[in-house]
Scaffold this motif. Structure first.
Motif, PDB file in Angstrom:
ATOM      1  N   HIS A   1       0.842  -1.255  -0.114  1.00  0.00           N
ATOM      2  CA  HIS A   1       0.111   0.108  -0.100  1.00  0.00           C
ATOM      3  C   HIS A   1       0.836   1.006   0.038  1.00  0.00           C
ATOM      4  CE1 HIS A   1      -2.902   3.075   1.891  1.00  0.00           C
ATOM      5  NE2 HIS A   1      -3.309   2.696   0.791  1.00  0.00           N
ATOM      6  N   ALA A   2       0.840   2.041  -0.894  1.00  0.00           N
ATOM      7  CA  ALA A   2       1.715   3.202  -1.013  1.00  0.00           C
ATOM      8  C   ALA A   2       0.893   4.681  -0.989  1.00  0.00           C
ATOM      9  CB  ALA A   2       2.274   3.241  -2.490  1.00  0.00           C
ATOM     10  N   GLY A   3      -0.198   4.483  -0.460  1.00  0.00           N
ATOM     11  CA  GLY A   3      -0.865   5.767  -0.337  1.00  0.00           C
ATOM     12  C   GLY A   3      -2.131   5.899  -0.992  1.00  0.00           C
ATOM     13  N   PHE A   4      -3.040   6.909  -0.658  1.00  0.00           N
ATOM     14  CA  PHE A   4      -2.577   8.160  -0.179  1.00  0.00           C
ATOM     15  C   PHE A   4      -2.719   8.244   1.575  1.00  0.00           C
ATOM     16  CE2 PHE A   4      -3.002   9.112  -4.476  1.00  0.00           C
ATOM     17  CZ  PHE A   4      -1.917   9.737  -5.171  1.00  0.00           C
ATOM     18  N   ALA A   5      -3.765   7.578   1.929  1.00  0.00           N
ATOM     19  CA  ALA A   5      -4.129   7.713   3.310  1.00  0.00           C
ATOM     20  C   ALA A   5      -3.358   6.753   4.022  1.00  0.00           C
ATOM     21  CB  ALA A   5      -5.536   7.416   3.752  1.00  0.00           C
ATOM     22  N   ALA A   6      -3.074   6.775   5.322  1.00  0.00           N
ATOM     23  CA  ALA A   6      -2.464   5.797   6.325  1.00  0.00           C
ATOM     24  C   ALA A   6      -3.183   4.517   6.204  1.00  0.00           C
ATOM     25  CB  ALA A   6      -2.332   6.137   7.647  1.00  0.00           C
ATOM     26  N   THR A   7      -2.287   3.467   6.082  1.00  0.00           N
ATOM     27  CA  THR A   7      -2.860   1.790   5.727  1.00  0.00           C
ATOM     28  C   THR A   7      -3.822   1.777   6.767  1.00  0.00           C
ATOM     29  OG1 THR A   7      -0.444   1.415   4.920  1.00  0.00           O
ATOM     30  CG2 THR A   7      -1.969  -0.455   5.564  1.00  0.00           C
ATOM     31  N   ALA A   8      -3.510   2.278   8.152  1.00  0.00           N
ATOM     32  CA  ALA A   8      -4.499   1.790   9.227  1.00  0.00           C
ATOM     33  C   ALA A   8      -5.812   2.478   8.972  1.00  0.00           C
ATOM     34  CB  ALA A   8      -3.714   2.203  10.472  1.00  0.00           C
ATOM     35  N   ASP A   9      -5.738   3.473   8.492  1.00  0.00           N
ATOM     36  CA  ASP A   9      -7.207   4.170   7.879  1.00  0.00           C
ATOM     37  C   ASP A   9      -7.977   3.441   7.010  1.00  0.00           C
ATOM     38  OD1 ASP A   9      -6.793   6.197   9.952  1.00  0.00           O
ATOM     39  OD2 ASP A   9      -5.779   7.583   8.262  1.00  0.00           O
ATOM     40  N   ARG A  10      -7.148   2.861   5.951  1.00  0.00           N
ATOM     41  CA  ARG A  10      -7.618   2.082   4.985  1.00  0.00           C
ATOM     42  C   ARG A  10      -8.285   0.786   5.463  1.00  0.00           C
ATOM     43  NH1 ARG A  10      -9.147   6.079   2.464  1.00  0.00           N
ATOM     44  NH2 ARG A  10      -8.134   6.841   0.820  1.00  0.00           N
ATOM     45  N   VAL A  11      -7.328   0.127   6.503  1.00  0.00           N
ATOM     46  CA  VAL A  11      -7.963  -1.051   7.007  1.00  0.00           C
ATOM     47  C   VAL A  11      -9.382  -0.869   7.353  1.00  0.00           C
ATOM     48  CG1 VAL A  11      -7.485  -2.789   8.534  1.00  0.00           C
ATOM     49  CG2 VAL A  11      -5.785  -2.287   7.081  1.00  0.00           C
ATOM     50  N   ARG A  12      -9.508   0.057   8.088  1.00  0.00           N
ATOM     51  CA  ARG A  12     -11.098   0.442   8.710  1.00  0.00           C
ATOM     52  C   ARG A  12     -11.886   0.321   7.546  1.00  0.00           C
ATOM     53  NH1 ARG A  12     -12.415   1.161  13.343  1.00  0.00           N
ATOM     54  NH2 ARG A  12     -10.981   1.432  15.074  1.00  0.00           N
ATOM     55  N   ASP A  13     -11.780   1.015   6.308  1.00  0.00           N
ATOM     56  CA  ASP A  13     -12.334   0.887   5.223  1.00  0.00           C
ATOM     57  C   ASP A  13     -12.938  -0.339   4.588  1.00  0.00           C
ATOM     58  OD1 ASP A  13     -12.770   3.538   5.560  1.00  0.00           O
ATOM     59  OD2 ASP A  13     -11.149   4.207   3.969  1.00  0.00           O
ATOM     60  N   TRP A  14     -11.580  -1.249   4.613  1.00  0.00           N
ATOM     61  CA  TRP A  14     -11.454  -2.507   3.975  1.00  0.00           C
ATOM     62  C   TRP A  14     -12.379  -3.583   4.805  1.00  0.00           C
ATOM     63  CZ3 TRP A  14      -5.877  -1.900   2.614  1.00  0.00           C
ATOM     64  CH2 TRP A  14      -5.578  -0.943   1.797  1.00  0.00           C
ATOM     65  N   TRP A  15     -12.037  -3.514   6.114  1.00  0.00           N
ATOM     66  CA  TRP A  15     -12.884  -4.560   7.180  1.00  0.00           C
ATOM     67  C   TRP A  15     -13.398  -3.769   8.290  1.00  0.00           C
ATOM     68  CZ3 TRP A  15      -7.975  -5.451   5.040  1.00  0.00           C
ATOM     69  CH2 TRP A  15      -7.793  -6.985   4.638  1.00  0.00           C
ATOM     70  N   ASP A  16     -14.641  -4.282   8.674  1.00  0.00           N
ATOM     71  CA  ASP A  16     -15.504  -3.731   9.658  1.00  0.00           C
ATOM     72  C   ASP A  16     -15.065  -3.992  11.194  1.00  0.00           C
ATOM     73  OD1 ASP A  16     -17.461  -2.547  11.104  1.00  0.00           O
ATOM     74  OD2 ASP A  16     -19.047  -3.139   9.809  1.00  0.00           O
ATOM     75  N   LEU A  17     -13.851  -3.172  11.361  1.00  0.00           N
ATOM     76  CA  LEU A  17     -13.211  -3.569  12.705  1.00  0.00           C
ATOM     77  C   LEU A  17     -14.231  -3.227  13.878  1.00  0.00           C
ATOM     78  CD1 LEU A  17      -9.723  -2.042  11.999  1.00  0.00           C
ATOM     79  CD2 LEU A  17     -10.397  -4.189  11.724  1.00  0.00           C
ATOM     80  N   ASP A  18     -15.120  -2.447  13.821  1.00  0.00           N
ATOM     81  CA  ASP A  18     -15.985  -2.340  14.964  1.00  0.00           C
ATOM     82  C   ASP A  18     -16.944  -3.419  15.163  1.00  0.00           C
ATOM     83  OD1 ASP A  18     -14.976   0.115  15.305  1.00  0.00           O
ATOM     84  OD2 ASP A  18     -16.642   0.958  14.148  1.00  0.00           O
TER      85      ASP A  18
END
Length: 295
Positions: free
Chosen positions: A186-203
């Protein structure tokens, strides 16, 4: 063996299903318990188990005989169990498909694989013609079952260590012709941790882990205080814990800790399951063997 939708009858879970809130809803369903019992104890004995033994074992988990028989019928209809007699005794054996799914599930369920950030990601890119919408649905279901997150409609992502498992699963389902697999960073633009929250429903994942801990954490605390373990009770508690646990490693496929929230609850849930396994697997196995010997 969810999951695995612990398959799920097979260890394979529906992706982020509704989190139960009623204590009775959190109880493992009979079909899932039966698959767990077959995965733990029938495979080592050739894959067959008598109906009488299954009814006796599931009674320890609070499942009555009509529910066992109804669940067996559904598993047979799904091609996971096959009727067979051994020595004139009625029973059911695992189908070849069920064996493959359970064997594959062992790696995910019993190995604490956790990706590191420098391993990179596995990207699945697929395109399915509109005329084959059933294949599209099947492909999405398989990727969900494997624990992939969704980047966009035709682009899914998972830790790179799932490459072999993904390749084998898609090929077994005849879906490889629709898919390309890539290793990626993952090369950007957002932080990978932020994108992971989009890709998986961590809540939702947090809620699922929390439900597991609420159900089985007190059980573990009780065993920590005991000097002697009753085999029948150990069997019921271990089968219940494994049935609840086995879907979770599919829903959260060992994501790197540095892209997860601090003190990720999944670690505590895994610690709980594996300590229960360490304490209960032996006494539970001895209990099943004692029933076999008396049959």
């Amino acid at each position: 063996m969810t999951t695995v939708k612990q398959s799920s009858e097979s260890g394979a879970p529906d992706k982020l299903r509704r989190v139960p809130t009623d204590p009775e809803d959190r109880a493992p369903k009979p079909r899932a318990l039966i698959v767990t019992v077959y995965g733990l104890y029938a495979r080592e004995a050739g894959g067959w188990m008598s109906v009488a033994s299954l009814i006796q074992l599931l009674a320890q988990c609070g499942v009555d005989e009509p529910s066992v028989r109804s669940s067996i019928f559904r598993l047979k209809r799904r091609g996971l169990l096959t009727a067979a007699k051994v020595g004139g005794v009625a029973g059911y054996e695992l189908s070849d498909t069920a064996r493959e799914i359970l064997d594959e599930g062992d790696r995910r369920i019993f190995e604490r694989r956790r990706a590191s950030a420098d391993e990179g990601w596995l990207m699945v890119v697929f395109s399915v013609p509109e005329s084959e919408r059933d294949k599209r649905h099947q492909l999405r279901s398989r990727l969900s079952w494997l624990g992939f997150g969704t980047v966009s409609a035709g682009v899914w992502i998972a830790p790179a260590h799932l490459l072999d498992e993904t390749r084998e699963t898609l090929a077994r389902q005849g879906l490889q012709g629709y898919v390309e697999l890539f290793r990626a960073d993952h090369a950007g633009f957002a932080a990978t941790a932020d994108r992971v929250r989009d890709w998986w429903d961590l809540d939702r994942l947090h809620e699922l882990y929390d439900a597991f801990l609420a159900q089985h954490g007190p059980v573990l605390a009780g065993y920590r205080r005991r000097r002697r373990i009753d085999g029948a009770r150990a069997f019921a508690d271990y089968v219940s814990a494994l049935t609840d646990w086995r879907r979770l490693p599919y829903l959260e496929p060992g994501l790197p800790l540095d892209v997860l929230p601090p003190d990720w609850i999944g670690i505590r849930a895994a610690d709980t399951f594996f300590e229960l396994r360490r304490r209960l697997a032996g006494p539970a196995h001895d209990y099943v063997e004692s029933l076999r010997a008396a049959a």
